[in-house]
Design an enzyme around this catalytic site. Structure first.
Site, PDB file in Angstrom:
ATOM      1  N   CYS A  99      -4.621  -3.256  -1.315  1.00 56.02           N
ATOM      2  CA  CYS A  99      -3.784  -3.529  -0.545  1.00 56.02           C
ATOM      3  C   CYS A  99      -2.815  -1.739  -1.057  1.00 56.02           C
ATOM      4  O   CYS A  99      -2.738  -1.177  -0.452  1.00 56.02           O
ATOM      5  CB  CYS A  99      -2.749  -4.370   0.075  1.00 56.02           C
ATOM      6  SG  CYS A  99      -3.195  -5.029   1.256  1.00 56.02           S
TER       7      CYS A  99
ATOM      8  N   CYS B  16      -6.612  10.855  -9.356  1.00 57.85           N
ATOM      9  CA  CYS B  16      -6.351  10.113  -8.220  1.00 57.85           C
ATOM     10  C   CYS B  16      -5.401  10.177  -8.518  1.00 57.85           C
ATOM     11  O   CYS B  16      -4.085  10.105  -8.339  1.00 57.85           O
ATOM     12  CB  CYS B  16      -7.314   9.052  -7.456  1.00 57.85           C
ATOM     13  SG  CYS B  16      -7.938   7.198  -8.816  1.00 57.85           S
TER      14      CYS B  16
END
Length: 390
Positions: free
Chosen positions: A195, A349
């Site tokens: 998540c 990232c």
């Protein structure tokens, strides 16, 4: 069906007032409320799923609740983990959960297990409880929870969530299927995003967690209409429910003991491979990147491989957005080649994982690159605290 001895279970005047809306239901009644008071439920995890289900189990009058968790409350939890509050940030989740449970139901016995669930402690922790609820978010713990419930013949109320979708069912109940009937083998490590990487709609775990609480209560009441044998699938974006039939697999392996579930799920092997790849991959820290950005160097291009919506939240100056899915699917590789134009590649990232994947893919196309360790999260923590963390 659970068959507790209700002879010694008495409801107080406060109980009659508190649970009046239960007691007047013919399907619950006085005996049913006594069953709830006599029952014991163990919840694995106090995160997105554990938060709402614990609140409703306490409010329903469950007499004994056990909680297994070793994490602390983080600001990023508060969007969905409604049992915790801002004042509990940095403190153990199990303590926060107990505090809230006792505000709802002061007579509830709350047992805390501030530990990581393992093959060494699972059977001892599970044994005193009537029902086990799986509120975890990783495959090793799900298989461990399942197998311990099978060995102890405990109902296992299962739920999982990701982005806008959730699922729930009841495993190992009255001869019904268990988790290994749904997932005989775990997926390869890293195939299913967490998540933290993929996101989750804040209200989604509330819906699935309340369904889990409902199933636990029905099991305690002796209902024959549980989700055993049915996998309930929910899509919040479409606001739709559908069901899949589940049946025990007649040729599934017999569970005889608890095993090394990290090994079973391939995690040590994946970590070893990742370490080998990391050793062969060029890396730089965010402070080294900052020094490079501050210099007059013109021989590099910084690529950001996050998704566009993440790029809107926070950026490192000068980074060019080329999302990892584009690189994986091919068109992004040509974009990288065009942007580089002979310069060296540096990629980042959120935390370094996706950019490492991008560099591995690009290397197959003849492009070497350097990965920024810790990504933009480390940049915010070590270089520029004004950059939002998410």
């Amino acid at each position: 069906m659970l068959n507790p001895n209700l002879d010694d279970i008495q409801l107080s005047k406060d109980d009659y007032e508190r649970y009046a809306r239960h007691i007047i239901l013919p399907e619950v009644g006085l005996e049913g409320q006594k069953r709830l008071k006599a029952a014991s439920v163990l919840c694995i995890g106090t995160g997105g799923l554990g938060s709402p289900l614990l609140l409703y189990l306490a409010a329903a009058g469950i007499g004994r609740i056990g909680i297994v968790d070793f994490d602390v409350v983080d600001h990023s939890n508060l969007q969905r983990q409604v049992i915790h509050g801002t004042s509990w940030v940095g403190k153990p989740k199990i303590e926060s959960a107990k505090h809230r449970i006792l505000e709802i139901n002061p007579t509830c016995q709350v047992d805390l297990y501030n530990t990581r669930l393992s093959s060494e402690n699972a059977l001892d922790i599970f044994r005193p409880y009537d029902v086990v609820i799986d509120g975890t978010d990783n495959f090793p713990t799900r298989y461990l929870t399942n197998d311990a419930c099978v060995l102890l013949d405990k109902p296992n109320v299962y739920g999982s969530i990701f982005r806008f979708e959730g699922q729930a069912t009841v495993f190992n109940y009255e001869g019904g299927p268990n988790y290994r009937d749904l997932y005989p083998e775990p997926p390869p490590p890293g195939m299913v995003p967490s998540c933290a990487e993929g996101g989750v709609l804040g209200v989604l775990p509330g819906i699935i967690g309340v369904i889990q609480a409902t199933e636990a209560i029905k099991i305690i009441l002796g209902s024959n209409t549980t989700l055993s044998g049915r996998l309930l699938l929910y899509n919040a974006l479409e606001m739709s429910f559908r069901e899949l039939k589940l049946r025990p697999n007649p040729v599934r392996p017999v569970i005889e003991k608890l095993i090394d579930y990290e090994q079973f799920c391939g995690i040590p092997q994946a970590q070893a491979e990742a370490e080998q790849e990391k050793a062969a991959m060029q890396e730089m820290t965010v402070t080294e990147l900052k020094a490079l950005l501050d210099s007059d160097a013109q021989d590099y291009v910084l690529i950001d491989v996050r998704n566009p919506n993440e790029y809107e939240i926070a950026q490192i100056p000068g980074a060019v957005l080329i999302p990892l899915p584009d690189i994986e699917q091919g068109p992004g590789v040509e974009k990288v080649k065009a942007v580089l134009n002979g310069h060296r590649l540096i990629a980042h990232c959120k935390m370094g994982g996706r950019s490492a994947t991008a560099i591995r893919i690009l290397k197959e196309h003849g492009i070497d690159g350097t990965n920024v360790v810790g990504g933009i999260t480390a940049w915010s923590q070590e270089v520029d605290s004004s950059v939002p963390q998410y």
